[in-house]
Scaffold this motif. Sequence first.
Motif, mmCIF file in Angstrom:
data_model
loop_
_atom_site.group_PDB
_atom_site.id
_atom_site.type_symbol
_atom_site.label_atom_id
_atom_site.label_comp_id
_atom_site.label_asym_id
_atom_site.label_seq_id
_atom_site.Cartn_x
_atom_site.Cartn_y
_atom_site.Cartn_z
ATOM 1 N N TRP A 64 -36.982 14.256 -13.866
ATOM 2 C CA TRP A 64 -36.879 13.117 -14.819
ATOM 3 C C TRP A 64 -38.246 12.799 -15.402
ATOM 4 O O TRP A 64 -38.147 12.541 -16.776
ATOM 5 N N LYS A 65 -39.172 12.789 -14.899
ATOM 6 C CA LYS A 65 -40.243 12.369 -15.647
ATOM 7 C C LYS A 65 -40.982 13.625 -16.428
ATOM 8 O O LYS A 65 -41.329 13.493 -17.501
ATOM 9 N N GLU A 66 -40.708 14.960 -15.884
ATOM 10 C CA GLU A 66 -40.912 16.022 -16.820
ATOM 11 C C GLU A 66 -40.123 16.101 -17.889
ATOM 12 O O GLU A 66 -40.644 16.286 -19.090
ATOM 13 N N MET A 67 -38.656 15.606 -17.841
ATOM 14 C CA MET A 67 -37.900 15.734 -19.123
ATOM 15 C C MET A 67 -38.529 14.619 -20.023
ATOM 16 O O MET A 67 -38.537 15.020 -21.325
ATOM 17 N N ASP A 68 -39.099 13.508 -19.645
ATOM 18 C CA ASP A 68 -39.156 12.502 -20.532
ATOM 19 C C ASP A 68 -40.868 12.884 -21.067
ATOM 20 O O ASP A 68 -40.872 12.869 -22.307
ATOM 21 N N GLU B 4 -45.165 -2.673 -16.139
ATOM 22 C CA GLU B 4 -44.454 -1.861 -16.821
ATOM 23 C C GLU B 4 -42.916 -1.638 -16.113
ATOM 24 O O GLU B 4 -43.246 -0.859 -14.799
ATOM 25 N N VAL B 5 -41.907 -1.554 -16.748
ATOM 26 C CA VAL B 5 -40.811 -1.222 -16.048
ATOM 27 C C VAL B 5 -39.760 -0.511 -16.808
ATOM 28 O O VAL B 5 -39.452 -0.632 -17.945
ATOM 29 N N LEU B 60 -42.253 2.824 -7.402
ATOM 30 C CA LEU B 60 -43.783 2.028 -7.683
ATOM 31 C C LEU B 60 -44.624 3.255 -7.973
ATOM 32 O O LEU B 60 -44.785 3.949 -7.084
ATOM 33 N N ASN B 61 -45.031 3.265 -9.125
ATOM 34 C CA ASN B 61 -45.829 4.319 -9.605
ATOM 35 C C ASN B 61 -44.958 5.586 -9.118
ATOM 36 O O ASN B 61 -44.085 5.853 -9.917
ATOM 37 N N THR B 82 -40.283 2.268 -12.044
ATOM 38 C CA THR B 82 -39.113 3.151 -12.455
ATOM 39 C C THR B 82 -37.953 2.948 -12.040
ATOM 40 O O THR B 82 -38.102 3.244 -10.621
ATOM 41 N N VAL B 83 -37.063 2.863 -12.806
ATOM 42 C CA VAL B 83 -35.761 2.632 -12.384
ATOM 43 C C VAL B 83 -34.804 3.772 -12.626
ATOM 44 O O VAL B 83 -34.721 4.213 -13.921
ATOM 45 N N LEU B 84 -34.272 4.440 -11.706
ATOM 46 C CA LEU B 84 -33.271 5.522 -12.132
ATOM 47 C C LEU B 84 -32.118 5.395 -11.241
ATOM 48 O O LEU B 84 -32.147 5.359 -10.090
ATOM 49 N N PRO B 85 -30.924 5.745 -11.839
ATOM 50 C CA PRO B 85 -29.709 5.524 -11.100
ATOM 51 C C PRO B 85 -29.635 7.004 -10.196
ATOM 52 O O PRO B 85 -30.100 7.922 -10.865
#
Lengths: 142, 90
Positions: A64-68, B4-5, B60-61, B82-85
């Motif tokens: 997901w980070k790479e896509m971002d 940052e969230v 977290l990070n 970072t929040v991810l479903p």
Amino acid sequence: MLTIERAIVDQIVSHARADHPDEACGVVAGPSGSDRPTRFVPMANAERSPTFYRFDSMEQFHVWKEMDDRDEEPVVVYHSHTATEAYPSRTDISYASEPNAHYVLVSTRDADTEFRSYRIIDGKVTEEEVTVVGAYEPDSVS
Amino acid sequence: MAIEVRIPTILRNYTDGAKAVEGGGTTLDELFADLEARHPGLRDRLVDEKGLRRFVNVYLNDEDVRFLGGLDTEVSDGDTVTVLPAVAGG
């Protein structure tokens, strides 16, 4: 409607076949807002199960980070069913969390692999047409 | 500085469409309570009576907080949450 290149369909089907009888899963990323799946990203099924799948949380974080970073989004989220038809299960519907994604379901139950696509939004499933193309047309955005 | 969230697409209806919001606190639990004050309803999508919701991943990070301290994980200014479903199904 999902428009997708033949080579990517083949990669999804190969992944599903390789992991059978466990469920296989992954995404196809594409430029944000393009609705065009271009980058095939097979993922590990952390459950290693014939009846359930879940992306590994750390792998998902990195993908997901790479896509971002690339200004992409998950245009397709795919997984396989290995003993039932390629239709979203009750759990597929309750955990669907990417409102912009095409949810592709592949069934490896039979020799002929079923390949179908759905929108899943707020618990509502809508099957959509799949158009397989040799290559995307330049500049066109479906 | 603040924390940052990063908010996933499906929860941006709680943040007026913002991809990231800022908050404060010394633990994840406090941070979520702080966010709730400005983004009502958000906390309930992340936490239930037993703690972090099972199908929500929080980092977290670059670490999954499940392997840190869950809601008791300490946070501080300059961190990114970072929040991810979770992507899952049957």
